[in-house]
Design a protein around this motif. Structure first.
Motif, PDB file in Angstrom:
ATOM      1  N   GLY A 114       0.762  -1.240   0.000  1.00 27.38           N
ATOM      2  CA  GLY A 114       0.000   0.000   0.000  1.00 27.38           C
ATOM      3  C   GLY A 114       0.788   1.284   0.000  1.00 27.38           C
ATOM      4  O   GLY A 114       0.208   2.359  -0.173  1.00 27.38           O
ATOM      5  N   HIS A 115       2.116   1.200   0.188  1.00 27.50           N
ATOM      6  CA  HIS A 115       2.930   2.406   0.222  1.00 27.50           C
ATOM      7  C   HIS A 115       4.241   2.201  -0.536  1.00 27.50           C
ATOM      8  O   HIS A 115       4.654   1.068  -0.784  1.00 27.50           O
ATOM      9  CB  HIS A 115       3.229   2.832   1.668  1.00 27.50           C
ATOM     10  CG  HIS A 115       2.026   3.333   2.397  1.00 27.50           C
ATOM     11  ND1 HIS A 115       1.145   2.473   3.029  1.00 27.50           N
ATOM     12  CD2 HIS A 115       1.535   4.586   2.593  1.00 27.50           C
ATOM     13  CE1 HIS A 115       0.168   3.176   3.578  1.00 27.50           C
ATOM     14  NE2 HIS A 115       0.388   4.455   3.340  1.00 27.50           N
ATOM     15  N   ILE A 116       4.878   3.323  -0.868  1.00 28.14           N
ATOM     16  CA  ILE A 116       6.195   3.291  -1.502  1.00 28.14           C
ATOM     17  C   ILE A 116       7.235   3.645  -0.447  1.00 28.14           C
ATOM     18  O   ILE A 116       7.110   4.665   0.246  1.00 28.14           O
ATOM     19  CB  ILE A 116       6.259   4.272  -2.685  1.00 28.14           C
ATOM     20  CG1 ILE A 116       5.362   3.773  -3.826  1.00 28.14           C
ATOM     21  CG2 ILE A 116       7.696   4.449  -3.176  1.00 28.14           C
ATOM     22  CD1 ILE A 116       5.161   4.777  -4.941  1.00 28.14           C
ATOM     23  N   TYR A 117       8.248   2.807  -0.340  1.00 27.39           N
ATOM     24  CA  TYR A 117       9.345   3.020   0.604  1.00 27.39           C
ATOM     25  C   TYR A 117      10.624   3.276  -0.188  1.00 27.39           C
ATOM     26  O   TYR A 117      10.951   2.544  -1.125  1.00 27.39           O
ATOM     27  CB  TYR A 117       9.526   1.809   1.516  1.00 27.39           C
ATOM     28  CG  TYR A 117       8.333   1.555   2.398  1.00 27.39           C
ATOM     29  CD1 TYR A 117       8.254   2.091   3.681  1.00 27.39           C
ATOM     30  CD2 TYR A 117       7.255   0.796   1.935  1.00 27.39           C
ATOM     31  CE1 TYR A 117       7.142   1.876   4.488  1.00 27.39           C
ATOM     32  CE2 TYR A 117       6.141   0.579   2.736  1.00 27.39           C
ATOM     33  CZ  TYR A 117       6.086   1.111   3.998  1.00 27.39           C
ATOM     34  OH  TYR A 117       4.984   0.903   4.795  1.00 27.39           O
ATOM     35  N   SER A 118      11.328   4.322   0.202  1.00 31.35           N
ATOM     36  CA  SER A 118      12.563   4.700  -0.491  1.00 31.35           C
ATOM     37  C   SER A 118      13.714   4.776   0.498  1.00 31.35           C
ATOM     38  O   SER A 118      13.613   5.437   1.539  1.00 31.35           O
ATOM     39  CB  SER A 118      12.390   6.057  -1.180  1.00 31.35           C
ATOM     40  OG  SER A 118      13.633   6.572  -1.630  1.00 31.35           O
ATOM     41  N   SER A 119      14.797   4.094   0.155  1.00 32.51           N
ATOM     42  CA  SER A 119      16.032   4.191   0.935  1.00 32.51           C
ATOM     43  C   SER A 119      16.881   5.283   0.309  1.00 32.51           C
ATOM     44  O   SER A 119      17.460   5.090  -0.760  1.00 32.51           O
ATOM     45  CB  SER A 119      16.783   2.856   0.923  1.00 32.51           C
ATOM     46  OG  SER A 119      18.074   2.993   1.479  1.00 32.51           O
ATOM     47  N   ASP A 120      16.912   6.437   0.957  1.00 34.15           N
ATOM     48  CA  ASP A 120      17.703   7.549   0.450  1.00 34.15           C
ATOM     49  C   ASP A 120      19.121   7.446   1.006  1.00 34.15           C
ATOM     50  O   ASP A 120      19.316   7.284   2.218  1.00 34.15           O
ATOM     51  CB  ASP A 120      17.070   8.886   0.837  1.00 34.15           C
ATOM     52  CG  ASP A 120      17.763  10.057   0.171  1.00 34.15           C
ATOM     53  OD1 ASP A 120      18.884  10.402   0.593  1.00 34.15           O
ATOM     54  OD2 ASP A 120      17.181  10.630  -0.776  1.00 34.15           O
ATOM     55  N   ILE A 121      20.088   7.541   0.150  1.00 37.75           N
ATOM     56  CA  ILE A 121      21.495   7.344   0.518  1.00 37.75           C
ATOM     57  C   ILE A 121      21.904   8.213   1.701  1.00 37.75           C
ATOM     58  O   ILE A 121      22.602   7.761   2.613  1.00 37.75           O
ATOM     59  CB  ILE A 121      22.394   7.630  -0.696  1.00 37.75           C
ATOM     60  CG1 ILE A 121      22.185   6.557  -1.771  1.00 37.75           C
ATOM     61  CG2 ILE A 121      23.864   7.698  -0.302  1.00 37.75           C
ATOM     62  CD1 ILE A 121      22.859   6.865  -3.095  1.00 37.75           C
ATOM     63  N   GLN A 122      21.469   9.463   1.707  1.00 44.10           N
ATOM     64  CA  GLN A 122      21.868  10.390   2.768  1.00 44.10           C
ATOM     65  C   GLN A 122      20.722  10.777   3.696  1.00 44.10           C
ATOM     66  O   GLN A 122      20.949  11.094   4.866  1.00 44.10           O
ATOM     67  CB  GLN A 122      22.454  11.675   2.155  1.00 44.10           C
ATOM     68  CG  GLN A 122      23.638  11.456   1.234  1.00 44.10           C
ATOM     69  CD  GLN A 122      24.876  10.899   1.942  1.00 44.10           C
ATOM     70  OE1 GLN A 122      24.898  10.745   3.162  1.00 44.10           O
ATOM     71  NE2 GLN A 122      25.905  10.583   1.180  1.00 44.10           N
ATOM     72  N   LYS A 123      19.485  10.738   3.220  1.00 47.50           N
ATOM     73  CA  LYS A 123      18.361  11.282   3.978  1.00 47.50           C
ATOM     74  C   LYS A 123      17.618  10.260   4.815  1.00 47.50           C
ATOM     75  O   LYS A 123      16.685  10.607   5.540  1.00 47.50           O
ATOM     76  CB  LYS A 123      17.376  11.954   3.023  1.00 47.50           C
ATOM     77  CG  LYS A 123      17.928  13.166   2.293  1.00 47.50           C
ATOM     78  CD  LYS A 123      17.884  14.386   3.161  1.00 47.50           C
ATOM     79  CE  LYS A 123      18.140  15.639   2.349  1.00 47.50           C
ATOM     80  NZ  LYS A 123      17.904  16.864   3.143  1.00 47.50           N
ATOM     81  N   GLY A 124      17.958   8.968   4.678  1.00 50.76           N
ATOM     82  CA  GLY A 124      17.275   7.964   5.475  1.00 50.76           C
ATOM     83  C   GLY A 124      16.099   7.335   4.760  1.00 50.76           C
ATOM     84  O   GLY A 124      16.114   7.151   3.536  1.00 50.76           O
ATOM     85  N   LEU A 125      15.062   7.011   5.517  1.00 49.14           N
ATOM     86  CA  LEU A 125      13.900   6.316   4.971  1.00 49.14           C
ATOM     87  C   LEU A 125      12.789   7.304   4.644  1.00 49.14           C
ATOM     88  O   LEU A 125      12.343   8.059   5.502  1.00 49.14           O
ATOM     89  CB  LEU A 125      13.382   5.285   5.975  1.00 49.14           C
ATOM     90  CG  LEU A 125      12.183   4.440   5.515  1.00 49.14           C
ATOM     91  CD1 LEU A 125      12.606   3.449   4.432  1.00 49.14           C
ATOM     92  CD2 LEU A 125      11.560   3.699   6.690  1.00 49.14           C
ATOM     93  N   ASP A 126      12.331   7.279   3.397  1.00 45.92           N
ATOM     94  CA  ASP A 126      11.174   8.061   2.971  1.00 45.92           C
ATOM     95  C   ASP A 126       9.997   7.122   2.745  1.00 45.92           C
ATOM     96  O   ASP A 126      10.172   6.014   2.224  1.00 45.92           O
ATOM     97  CB  ASP A 126      11.454   8.812   1.668  1.00 45.92           C
ATOM     98  CG  ASP A 126      12.404   9.977   1.845  1.00 45.92           C
ATOM     99  OD1 ASP A 126      12.194  10.779   2.773  1.00 45.92           O
ATOM    100  OD2 ASP A 126      13.376  10.094   1.060  1.00 45.92           O
ATOM    101  N   VAL A 127       8.805   7.569   3.119  1.00 45.93           N
ATOM    102  CA  VAL A 127       7.577   6.824   2.842  1.00 45.93           C
ATOM    103  C   VAL A 127       6.660   7.726   2.028  1.00 45.93           C
ATOM    104  O   VAL A 127       6.425   8.885   2.409  1.00 45.93           O
ATOM    105  CB  VAL A 127       6.878   6.371   4.132  1.00 45.93           C
ATOM    106  CG1 VAL A 127       5.686   5.472   3.793  1.00 45.93           C
ATOM    107  CG2 VAL A 127       7.852   5.642   5.058  1.00 45.93           C
ATOM    108  N   LEU A 128       6.150   7.191   0.919  1.00 52.86           N
ATOM    109  CA  LEU A 128       5.292   7.960   0.038  1.00 52.86           C
ATOM    110  C   LEU A 128       3.969   7.250  -0.165  1.00 52.86           C
ATOM    111  O   LEU A 128       3.888   6.020  -0.065  1.00 52.86           O
ATOM    112  CB  LEU A 128       5.962   8.196  -1.326  1.00 52.86           C
ATOM    113  CG  LEU A 128       7.145   9.166  -1.349  1.00 52.86           C
ATOM    114  CD1 LEU A 128       8.436   8.466  -0.954  1.00 52.86           C
ATOM    115  CD2 LEU A 128       7.307   9.793  -2.725  1.00 52.86           C
TER     116      LEU A 128
END
Length: 484
Positions: A441-455
């Motif tokens: 149900g969600h998009i999870y992004s591992s950002d190299i410098q910014k950590g975990l993003d959830v969209l």
């Protein structure tokens, strides 16, 4: 990503949330809550010529950020790069050049860190199966422990390969076993055995040198590690199949020679796999797990520089290959590079049985121009499990996150995007989304410098994806979902 220097080793520590501090920024960036946000349609975004300002967020109306959890000590340096993601139940497991992090994402808008394991070894590609977690080490280390230090690959005693952890207790993972593999393990792909008593790890590695005792040329093979589920400490290499017995692509200026594979995506239910092998793309029959066979090999000697990864569509009739032009560290989303380099290539699978072939159909690249201080190129993504459509979400480093439709393999199109501006407007600092995956149900992004993003994606074209839930999800072990 290729070619980045891993950080120095430190001792294994499991760090609880209470023991970690907030991100100590080593580069001047604003917090997500303070970042300026610009909402644009896909058409408006494509028409914008000026790159975003530092930390400015731009997105389409259908794709919005609902959470960001910054990297926390001891993973709060620019050298501690966030990498790939695996999922299980309420947890997301994220690799890092310094180890891995376990997040509780039961409430996607408020992710929490459960534990962090300090265990350096680039790039710590990650997968999960039951209580077992697997990490890839593709950096020559003094030994196989989590307290190892960097050591030249010219020394015979140096170690690279697979590490296995027991993560039954998410707060206290335990290191169980290490398996050394030829040329290390840049990535690995988990393939369950047909009897369900073990799992196989297809280990991809590359770039041999005559001076490396454990990585001698030619290196045209992958390593297959078998892990007995009841006794994972018996894990061992059981096969090293040669995928290029006649030698791979010899390379060219601007195009990598084949000396191993970068990544493999398996589709176990269909007994297929697709390998991205530097200068070659391969289609594999994996019906015999310990003896994969090459069905077809393709090359792109005009536009592809480095075959990086692959994704099947749900029916197993298409493969999307990515080209990581510049190794993930270059600014390649601009007019000079153009729309066909550093892009995706879409192939249809034609024929049957051993006569199956990959037929090129088109390229896809994000339509936005990025600045000279933003590393941007095609990278890791996953299918969004939409009924009757081929839609995926994909990371483009500092190019952000793109949602695109390749149902018509000749006419792919973007239907949504989200990106933040560069980390710096004066120098290129490697960053951005390493992996962007759709999970329950969600998009999870591992950002190299910014950590975990959830969209959150809200679009009539993808609504049916919310009906699909997985108990466990390793993107490179591609599952099927209900379709029509």
């Amino acid at each position: 990503m290729v070619g980045l220097t891993p950080p120095r080793g430190r001792q294994l520590r499991v760090v609880s949330v209470a023991a970690t501090g907030l991100l100590l920024a080593s580069i001047a960036v604003a917090s997500p809550g303070n970042a300026q946000t610009v909402t644009r349609t896909a058409t408006e975004s494509a028409a914008v010529e000026a790159p975003l300002r530092v930390d400015e967020i731009s997105h389409s109306p259908n794709l919005t950020q609902i959470a960001n959890l910054p990297k926390q000590a001891p993973f709060d340096t620019t050298a501690a790069l966030g990498t790939d993601i695996a999922f299980q139940g309420r947890y997301a497991f994220v690799g890092n050049y310094d180890g891995f992090v376990i997040y509780d994402v039961a409430k996607p808008s408020k992710p929490k860190i459960v534990s962090q394991v300090l265990c350096p070894g680039a790039q710590n590609d990650i997968s999960i199966y039951g209580d077992l977690l697997f990490l890839s080490t593709d950096a020559s280390r003094s030994d196989d422990s989590c307290s190892s230090v960097s050591q030249p690959a010219t020394i015979k005693e140096s170690w690279e390969g697979i590490k296995i952890f027991d993560v039954k207790d998410k707060k206290k993972p335990r290191y169980l076993k290490a398996v050394e593999t030829a040329c290390g393990s840049h990535t690995h792909t988990l393939v369950p055995a047909k009897d369900k008593k073990s799992v196989y790890l297809y280990v991809s590695s590359y770039s041999p040198q005559a001076t490396f005792p454990d990585c001698q040329p030619p290196h045209d093979s992958i390593s297959i590690v078998k892990v007995p589920l009841k006794k994972p400490t018996d894990a061992a290499v059981v096969a090293t199949p040669n995928l290029f017995p006649d030698g791979g692509y010899e390379g060219r200026t601007g195009g990598s020679a084949t000396s191993g594979c970068h990544d493999i995506t398996a589709y176990p239910e269909k007994d297929l796999a697709a390998g991205a092998c530097m200068g070659d793309g391969v289609l594999l029959d994996i019906s015999k797990r310990e003896a994969p066979r090459v069905l077809h090999t393709v090359r792109d000697t005009v536009n592809f520089a480095f075959w990086h990864s692959a994704t099947f569509n749900n029916r197993g009739t298409k493969v999307v290959f990515t080209d990581e032009l510049g190794g993930g560290g270059g600014a390649t989303c601009n007019e000079e590079i153009g729309p066909n380099r550093g892009a995706n290539a879409i192939y249809d699978l034609t024929g049957r049985g051993d006569n199956r072939k990959l037929e090129f159909r088109s390229y896809f690249k994000i339509p936005r121009t990025n600045g000279d201080t933003e590393n941007c190129v095609a990278h890791n993504g996953s299918l969004i499990p939409v009924l009757g459509k081929d839609i995926m979400v994909q990371a483009w480093y500092q190019g952000g996150i793109s949602v695109w439709d390749f149902t018509d393999s000749r006419k792919p199109k973007e239907i949504g995007f989200w990106e933040r501006g560069p980390l710096s407007d004066s120098q290129l600092v490697v960053g951005g989304s390493w992996s962007a995956y759709y999970y329950n149900g969600h998009i999870y992004s591992s950002d190299i410098q910014k950590g975990l993003d959830v969209l959150e994606l809200n679009d009539w074209r993808t609504w049916s994806a919310k009906l699909v839930h997985y108990r466990e999800f390793n993107v490179q072990t591609q599952p099927s979902y209900l379709s029509w």
